[in-house]
Scaffold this motif. Structure first.
Motif, mmCIF file in Angstrom:
data_model
loop_
_atom_site.group_PDB
_atom_site.id
_atom_site.type_symbol
_atom_site.label_atom_id
_atom_site.label_comp_id
_atom_site.label_asym_id
_atom_site.label_seq_id
_atom_site.Cartn_x
_atom_site.Cartn_y
_atom_site.Cartn_z
ATOM 1 N N HIS A 291 -6.921 1.492 19.921
ATOM 2 C CA HIS A 291 -5.662 0.760 20.035
ATOM 3 C C HIS A 291 -5.038 0.559 18.652
ATOM 4 O O HIS A 291 -5.725 0.199 17.701
ATOM 5 N N ALA A 292 -3.739 0.761 18.587
ATOM 6 C CA ALA A 292 -3.024 0.557 17.324
ATOM 7 C C ALA A 292 -2.784 -0.931 17.100
ATOM 8 O O ALA A 292 -2.267 -1.618 17.976
ATOM 9 N N LEU A 293 -3.165 -1.416 15.929
ATOM 10 C CA LEU A 293 -2.959 -2.817 15.573
ATOM 11 C C LEU A 293 -1.784 -2.980 14.622
ATOM 12 O O LEU A 293 -1.228 -4.060 14.507
ATOM 13 N N GLY A 294 -1.464 -1.913 13.906
ATOM 14 C CA GLY A 294 -0.396 -1.998 12.929
ATOM 15 C C GLY A 294 -0.313 -0.730 12.112
ATOM 16 O O GLY A 294 -0.867 0.295 12.468
ATOM 17 N N THR A 295 0.364 -0.852 10.986
ATOM 18 C CA THR A 295 0.532 0.269 10.082
ATOM 19 C C THR A 295 0.309 -0.209 8.658
ATOM 20 O O THR A 295 0.545 -1.378 8.343
ATOM 21 N N LEU A 296 -0.154 0.686 7.824
ATOM 22 C CA LEU A 296 -0.368 0.381 6.421
ATOM 23 C C LEU A 296 0.259 1.502 5.607
ATOM 24 O O LEU A 296 -0.117 2.661 5.753
ATOM 25 N N SER A 297 1.222 1.130 4.773
ATOM 26 C CA SER A 297 1.863 2.128 3.914
ATOM 27 C C SER A 297 1.442 1.913 2.467
ATOM 28 O O SER A 297 0.945 0.843 2.097
ATOM 29 N N ARG A 298 1.654 2.929 1.681
ATOM 30 C CA ARG A 298 1.398 2.840 0.246
ATOM 31 C C ARG A 298 2.177 1.656 -0.346
ATOM 32 O O ARG A 298 1.656 0.910 -1.166
ATOM 33 N N GLU A 299 3.426 1.475 0.102
ATOM 34 C CA GLU A 299 4.259 0.370 -0.388
ATOM 35 C C GLU A 299 3.671 -0.981 0.010
ATOM 36 O O GLU A 299 3.742 -1.933 -0.763
ATOM 37 N N ASP A 300 3.103 -1.071 1.223
ATOM 38 C CA ASP A 300 2.462 -2.315 1.657
ATOM 39 C C ASP A 300 1.316 -2.684 0.713
ATOM 40 O O ASP A 300 1.159 -3.839 0.330
ATOM 41 N N ILE A 301 0.506 -1.690 0.362
ATOM 42 C CA ILE A 301 -0.657 -1.932 -0.502
ATOM 43 C C ILE A 301 -0.206 -2.367 -1.892
ATOM 44 O O ILE A 301 -0.681 -3.362 -2.435
ATOM 45 N N ILE A 302 0.723 -1.614 -2.465
ATOM 46 C CA ILE A 302 1.191 -1.921 -3.820
ATOM 47 C C ILE A 302 1.836 -3.301 -3.867
ATOM 48 O O ILE A 302 1.578 -4.090 -4.778
ATOM 49 N N GLY A 303 2.655 -3.620 -2.872
ATOM 50 C CA GLY A 303 3.286 -4.941 -2.811
ATOM 51 C C GLY A 303 2.260 -6.052 -2.695
ATOM 52 O O GLY A 303 2.365 -7.086 -3.361
ATOM 53 N N GLU B 255 -6.997 5.063 -2.345
ATOM 54 C CA GLU B 255 -7.549 6.285 -2.942
ATOM 55 C C GLU B 255 -7.584 7.422 -1.925
ATOM 56 O O GLU B 255 -7.259 8.565 -2.237
ATOM 57 N N LYS B 256 -7.961 7.103 -0.697
ATOM 58 C CA LYS B 256 -8.012 8.116 0.367
ATOM 59 C C LYS B 256 -6.603 8.632 0.679
ATOM 60 O O LYS B 256 -6.399 9.833 0.881
ATOM 61 N N MET B 257 -5.620 7.731 0.709
ATOM 62 C CA MET B 257 -4.235 8.146 0.950
ATOM 63 C C MET B 257 -3.778 9.108 -0.149
ATOM 64 O O MET B 257 -3.127 10.118 0.134
ATOM 65 N N ASP B 258 -4.129 8.791 -1.398
ATOM 66 C CA ASP B 258 -3.779 9.673 -2.516
ATOM 67 C C ASP B 258 -4.424 11.041 -2.343
ATOM 68 O O ASP B 258 -3.768 12.070 -2.505
ATOM 69 N N ARG B 259 -5.712 11.053 -2.032
ATOM 70 C CA ARG B 259 -6.434 12.324 -1.848
ATOM 71 C C ARG B 259 -5.843 13.154 -0.719
ATOM 72 O O ARG B 259 -5.695 14.362 -0.821
ATOM 73 N N ASP B 260 -5.521 12.482 0.392
ATOM 74 C CA ASP B 260 -5.035 13.181 1.586
ATOM 75 C C ASP B 260 -3.530 13.461 1.543
ATOM 76 O O ASP B 260 -3.016 14.175 2.402
ATOM 77 N N GLY B 261 -2.825 12.860 0.573
ATOM 78 C CA GLY B 261 -1.387 13.080 0.466
ATOM 79 C C GLY B 261 -0.583 12.448 1.594
ATOM 80 O O GLY B 261 0.409 13.005 2.041
ATOM 81 N N VAL B 262 -1.019 11.273 2.063
ATOM 82 C CA VAL B 262 -0.283 10.578 3.115
ATOM 83 C C VAL B 262 0.294 9.273 2.572
ATOM 84 O O VAL B 262 -0.272 8.669 1.660
ATOM 85 N N ASN B 263 1.419 8.852 3.136
ATOM 86 C CA ASN B 263 2.091 7.645 2.673
ATOM 87 C C ASN B 263 1.838 6.435 3.550
ATOM 88 O O ASN B 263 2.086 5.310 3.145
ATOM 89 N N GLN B 264 1.391 6.676 4.790
ATOM 90 C CA GLN B 264 1.086 5.550 5.664
ATOM 91 C C GLN B 264 0.061 5.969 6.691
ATOM 92 O O GLN B 264 -0.089 7.154 6.991
ATOM 93 N N LEU B 265 -0.649 4.978 7.200
ATOM 94 C CA LEU B 265 -1.704 5.214 8.181
ATOM 95 C C LEU B 265 -1.589 4.214 9.319
ATOM 96 O O LEU B 265 -1.311 3.033 9.076
ATOM 97 N N PRO B 266 -1.855 4.662 10.541
ATOM 98 C CA PRO B 266 -2.001 3.695 11.626
ATOM 99 C C PRO B 266 -3.304 2.913 11.410
ATOM 100 O O PRO B 266 -4.301 3.477 10.971
ATOM 101 N N VAL B 267 -3.265 1.621 11.708
ATOM 102 C CA VAL B 267 -4.468 0.794 11.676
ATOM 103 C C VAL B 267 -4.922 0.690 13.123
ATOM 104 O O VAL B 267 -4.189 0.173 13.971
ATOM 105 N N MET B 268 -6.116 1.226 13.399
ATOM 106 C CA MET B 268 -6.584 1.290 14.783
ATOM 107 C C MET B 268 -7.991 0.746 14.917
ATOM 108 O O MET B 268 -8.795 0.853 14.007
#
Length: 134
Positions: free
Chosen positions: A112-124, A95-108
């Motif tokens: 420290h960066a642990l990974g990435t999360l994309s809209r496609e990752d969530i939907i899948g 929901e936050k990604m939709d509001r902010d208009g972003v397709n992926q976020l660093p997971v920190m």
């Protein structure tokens, strides 16, 4: 019926592409975007995250400047980065990604960066959950 609560850690991809702060945009495009299809990078110096560089930020720069403009010069500074944590609720993050208009976020965590999360990752991930419960 209570909704199932899933966390970012369940859907995120481990690892995150990072580049040195002094890398030129041309080097990034030639070595990362065109070769690996990467669309965003954490910008680092001495192992510390300084910011985030997206393909959108690169393409806003005049093409002739790519040979001299560095990642650090056009990145989103760390203080302005949109990030998520691995224990965040997956639906809330979507929901936050939709509001902010972003397709992926660093997971920190703790800077420290642990990974990435994309809209496609969530939907899948959510699609797989539905399939498992049929």
């Amino acid at each position: 019926m209570a909704k199932d609560s899933h966390k970012v850690r369940e859907a995120m991809r481990p690892g995150y592409a990072s580049v040195p702060a002094g890398r030129t945009l041309q080097e990034l495009v030639d070595g990362h975007v065109l070769v690996h299809g990467q669309r965003s990078f954490l910008v680092e110096r001495d192992g510390r995250v300084l910011g985030l560089l997206t393909l959108q930020r690169i393409t806003k720069q005049p093409r002739p400047s790519w040979a001299v403009v560095t990642a650090e010069e056009v990145m989103i500074p760390k203080a302005e980065m949109r990030i998520t944590r691995q224990d965040a609720d997956l639906r809330d993050v979507l929901e936050k990604m939709d509001r902010d208009g972003v397709n992926q976020l660093p997971v920190m965590e703790n800077g420290h960066a642990l990974g990435t999360l994309s809209r496609e990752d969530i939907i899948g991930f959510l699609r797989d959950q539905v399939a498992q419960h049929r």
